[in-house]
Every structure is written in C-alpha cells, then in structure tokens.
Design a protein around this motif. Structure first.
Motif, PDB file in Angstrom:
ATOM      1  N   HIS A  26       0.808  -1.205   0.174  1.00 57.84           N
ATOM      2  CA  HIS A  26       0.109   0.071   0.031  1.00 57.84           C
ATOM      3  C   HIS A  26       0.874   1.472   0.095  1.00 57.84           C
ATOM      4  CE1 HIS A  26      -3.788  -2.095   0.446  1.00 57.84           C
ATOM      5  NE2 HIS A  26      -3.096  -2.950   1.618  1.00 57.84           N
ATOM      6  N   GLU A  42      -9.854   1.324  12.772  1.00 54.16           N
ATOM      7  CA  GLU A  42     -10.873   1.470  11.767  1.00 54.16           C
ATOM      8  C   GLU A  42      -9.956   1.798  10.451  1.00 54.16           C
ATOM      9  OE1 GLU A  42     -13.582   4.322  12.569  1.00 54.16           O
ATOM     10  OE2 GLU A  42     -14.260   3.053  14.314  1.00 54.16           O
ATOM     11  N   LYS A  43      -8.976   2.646  10.269  1.00 54.74           N
ATOM     12  CA  LYS A  43      -8.247   2.890   9.159  1.00 54.74           C
ATOM     13  C   LYS A  43      -7.330   1.670   8.736  1.00 54.74           C
ATOM     14  CE  LYS A  43      -7.619   7.827  10.338  1.00 54.74           C
ATOM     15  NZ  LYS A  43      -6.565   8.894  10.553  1.00 54.74           N
ATOM     16  N   GLY A  45      -8.198  -1.182   9.111  1.00 54.68           N
ATOM     17  CA  GLY A  45      -9.126  -2.399   8.496  1.00 54.68           C
ATOM     18  C   GLY A  45      -9.385  -1.798   7.247  1.00 54.68           C
ATOM     19  N   ARG A  46      -9.690  -0.497   6.906  1.00 56.81           N
ATOM     20  CA  ARG A  46     -10.093  -0.342   5.550  1.00 56.81           C
ATOM     21  C   ARG A  46      -8.776  -0.595   4.461  1.00 56.81           C
ATOM     22  NH1 ARG A  46     -12.242   4.348   8.307  1.00 56.81           N
ATOM     23  NH2 ARG A  46     -10.349   5.705   7.820  1.00 56.81           N
ATOM     24  N   LEU A  47      -7.723  -0.691   4.927  1.00 58.18           N
ATOM     25  CA  LEU A  47      -6.422  -1.035   4.023  1.00 58.18           C
ATOM     26  C   LEU A  47      -6.702  -2.416   3.525  1.00 58.18           C
ATOM     27  CD1 LEU A  47      -3.612   0.656   5.852  1.00 58.18           C
ATOM     28  CD2 LEU A  47      -4.716   1.316   3.714  1.00 58.18           C
ATOM     29  N   GLY A  48      -7.609  -3.183   4.204  1.00 58.58           N
ATOM     30  CA  GLY A  48      -7.822  -4.735   3.890  1.00 58.58           C
ATOM     31  C   GLY A  48      -6.831  -5.796   4.420  1.00 58.58           C
ATOM     32  N   PRO A 217      -3.858   9.229   5.281  1.00 57.98           N
ATOM     33  CA  PRO A 217      -4.938   8.570   4.582  1.00 57.98           C
ATOM     34  C   PRO A 217      -5.543   9.223   3.224  1.00 57.98           C
ATOM     35  CG  PRO A 217      -5.265   8.417   6.806  1.00 57.98           C
ATOM     36  CD  PRO A 217      -4.226   9.489   6.588  1.00 57.98           C
ATOM     37  N   GLU A 221      -5.363   8.005  -0.512  1.00 55.17           N
ATOM     38  CA  GLU A 221      -6.273   7.751  -1.522  1.00 55.17           C
ATOM     39  C   GLU A 221      -5.952   8.611  -2.970  1.00 55.17           C
ATOM     40  OE1 GLU A 221      -9.159   6.171  -1.481  1.00 55.17           O
ATOM     41  OE2 GLU A 221      -8.351   5.639   0.498  1.00 55.17           O
ATOM     42  N   SER A 258      -9.966  -6.394  -1.468  1.00 55.52           N
ATOM     43  CA  SER A 258      -9.517  -5.051  -0.649  1.00 55.52           C
ATOM     44  C   SER A 258      -8.637  -3.995  -1.644  1.00 55.52           C
ATOM     45  CB  SER A 258      -8.572  -5.434   0.526  1.00 55.52           C
ATOM     46  OG  SER A 258      -7.646  -6.054   0.133  1.00 55.52           O
ATOM     47  N   TYR A 260      -7.597  -2.191  -5.258  1.00 59.48           N
ATOM     48  CA  TYR A 260      -7.877  -0.969  -5.969  1.00 59.48           C
ATOM     49  C   TYR A 260      -7.604  -1.082  -7.395  1.00 59.48           C
ATOM     50  CZ  TYR A 260      -3.223   0.804  -4.691  1.00 59.48           C
ATOM     51  OH  TYR A 260      -2.108   0.973  -4.707  1.00 59.48           O
TER      52      TYR A 260
END
Length: 402
Positions: A26, A42-43, A45-48, A217, A221, A258, A260
C-alpha cells in the motif's frame, strides 16, 4: 514477544511492530507504534489488512495471537514443500555470455520507461514501437537465460525505484509467464503491460509521489488513483493490446476485494492481473527504498505464501516460487562449511542446489577469495543451511552478482 493476531483482536494500547509488511504494497514502508484510538484501528481495517504483528513487551497482549517465530516456521515449511515440487525448466545459455546482452537491454529499458513518462507528462501520445521492440528483446533474453536479467534486477539504486521497479516487473512477468506456458503473443502483451503499469503515476503530484515519509490517509487515496490513471492512459493508446491494459490496470487488485482501483474479487481479476499482483508485491517488498529496507528474496517468498488466499492467488504464488527457485538469484545463503555465497544461477533439477559465488567465511569472520561453486556438481560436499540477511555480515550482495 512478537505475535501475529487477527485484526479483530487489535485493541487500543497494543504496540505494532515493524513486521507489518503486508502494508508495504500500500505504501512501501513499515509501520509501527502504539494504537492510541479506535479511529486508527478503523483506518487499518479499511486497508484490507487481515493480520497484525504486535509486541507484547511494549503494549497489551492478546490471547488470540501466535508467536511470530511459529508463523515464520510455518511459512518456511510451506516453502520447503513447494521446493520439493519439480522446478520449472528453462533452456540456458551461459550466464556470462547472456549478461552482456541483458545489461544492454536493462539499460535500454530504464531509458525508455523514463522517456515515456516524460512524454506523457508533456501531454504526448505513447509511441509503442520502441516498447514492442524492447519487449521482444526482454523475452529473448529470458528464453536464453533468465538469470542474467534476474541478477540485474537485484542491482538497484534506492533513488531510482520508479523506473527500476517497472523494468524489474517486466522481467519477473517474463519469467513467470514463460513458466506457466503463455504463448509468445500473450507473453509479449504482459511484458508491455508490466513495463507501463505505473505510467499513471506521472499524474500523481510530486509531493505525494516522492514523499519520504508516511502518507496520510488522504494522500494515500490520491496515490491509489495512479492505477486508474494507468488504465485510462493505456486504454486510449493506439496499438495497445487488451492483455497489456489488464496487466497494468489490475496489478493492485486483491482476491478479497481489498485492492484498487475497482475492488475486484477472485475470478473478477484476470489471471494476468493476479500474476502482476504477485510479481509487483514481491519486487516491492524485496527492494531497498530511501525509507524502506527490503527483505531478502527468500523472506519475500515466505511473505507471499503468508498472504496467499486473502490477497494473492495461492496456486500462482506457488508457481511463482517454483520459477524463481527456493533461493532466488540475489539470495545470500549460509553453507554447512560456514562460507557465505550469493546465488547467481538456479538449478533446473534441484532448487536446493543453485550456483553460488562465495566471498566470506563466517567461522573465521573474514573475506575469502571469490569462487563460483555449483552445488549440484558431482563431488561437491557442501550444501545450503539457510538464507541469511546480508546486513548481518555488512555485505552488499550487489557487488557479487556480476
């Protein structure tokens, strides 16, 4: 103690270690430190991310974890089982002879990718003629002896990552594609896609693309948009093959959705995208960066196995390992005699017996005269005990590859 825990067990007060390398694809850097709030969890977790390494001596423990050394032992056992499978056979020219051609091709490739990126930045269309010619040359070198280009892929500069990564991905995809039996046309298209897979980064703001520290973050993106930009640029390029576009567009997609830019899952990702993802992650985690020390090749292979299933195609990962070998070119290995060697060529008949260049004796703690040793040669009694970290002996493997 260092433990690996499932993400669901992560709590405020735990301390993340620098072993969380599955974040590397990432942002290409290790991450560590205290978890101070739920927002951070939470952040993550959003990264997979599925698993996290924590240091129980510096933060809270978890009953759901397993010691890091046990995870590594399991990865090593799996790697050993893969190594017992028949290796992928390649026709071989003499590596010394092929190195001359490979060096010229490698230099040509870096110059070409650099020029293409500059032209795109200036708004010019991509001229594919030299790209097709280069892909043919790369393919030819890999068919003659892939170890030559593989050697050059390990001789890299930290400050030139973007260009060298594109070139090395094309080399890895050449070796990978040949090993799975791709036709000449398919192999050619995937090589082109690998060479151009990061072309969209030319539209990423320089302050983000070349930022020496961790991306926020919001910056991450923006960075992720490069995959969509690559797709857009290549899809609009006259004469580009469909498989080239897929290879470039899907190299950040992951089996669990997860990835992109589209969050594709499982068979929604083409086989070319799944192969590119494996080669891209391997090259990223084994490359030295200004702010990231790369893993050894063998460590990189074990990490691919650890991430199989959730992120990467497990069948293709095993095939990738078979075509690179248990000890990929550039690996530093410790022999039973106490000598250290750098792997310069694999062995088609037994992955445990590559050709190594010896340079150091660990028992005497001193350099020794350079010697090339084929561990498969009749009468050779020595054998590899394990792969080692060159930094532990203050050695630079790049000096011994050519």
């Amino acid at each position: 103690m260092i433990k690996r825990i499932p993400l669901s067990a992560l709590r405020v007060g735990m301390y993340l270690t620098d072993l969380n390398n599955d974040w590397v694809p990432h942002n290409n850097q290790r991450r560590k430190g205290f978890i101070r709030n739920e927002a951070t969890i939470e952040k993550i977790g959003r990264l997979g991310v599925k698993y996290i390494y924590i240091d129980t001596g510096r933060g809270l423990d978890s009953p759901d974890g397993e010691p890091a050394h046990e995870v590594d032992q399991a990865n090593q056992a799996t790697l050993d089982r893969v190594a017992e499978e028949p290796p992928v056979a390649f026709r071989r020219a003499d590596i010394a002879d092929e190195m001359v051609s490979a060096l010229a091709i490698h230099q040509q490739a870096q110059g070409l990718v650099g020029n293409l990126m500059q032209n795109v930045k200036l708004g010019k269309a991509i001229d594919l003629s030299p790209v097709h010619e280069l892909a043919e040359n790369l393919q030819g070198s890999v068919f003659r002896n892939h170890n030559a280009l593989a050697c050059l892929g390990r001789i890299r500069e930290k400050d030139n990552y973007l260009l060298e990564h594109s070139v090395n991905l094309s080399v890895l995809m050449s070796i990978f594609g040949k090993s799975v039996g791709h036709s000449s046309d398919v192999l050619h298209q995937t090589i082109v896609g690998a060479l151009l897979h990061d072309i969209g980064k030319i539209l990423t703001p320089d302050e983000i693309l070349h930022k020496p520290g961790r991306l926020t973050p919001e910056e991450f993106e923006i960075m992720k948009e490069h995959a969509a930009h690559s797709h857009q640029i290549l899809a609009g390029t006259e004469g580009i093959g469909e498989l080239s576009v897929l290879t470039a567009a899907e190299h950040h997609e992951r089996l669990d959705g997860s990835g992109y830019p589209k969050g594709l899952r499982d068979d929604e990702i083409s086989v070319y995208g799944r192969m590119a993802a494996i080669a891209d992650v391997y090259d990223a985690i084994t490359s030295d960066r200004v702010y990231h020390k790369g893993m050894t090749p063998t460590q990189g292979l074990k990490k691919l196995l650890e991430w199989s299933g959730d992120h990467l195609d497990p069948t293709l990962v095993r095939h990738f390992i078979r075509c690179l070998g248990l000890y990929p070119v550039g690996s530093m290995v410790l022999l039973e005699s106490g000598r250290l060697g750098v792997v310069i060529e694999g062995n088609e008949d037994d992955q445990r017996q590559p050709v190594v260049r010896l340079m150091y004796h660990t028992r005497f703690r001193m350099p020794i005269p350079l010697e090339v040793l084929d561990l498969a040669r009749p009468g050779v009694q020595d054998h590899i005990l394990r792969a080692v970290e060159p930094d532990d002996y203050k050695l630079d493997v790049r000096k011994f590859l050519q």
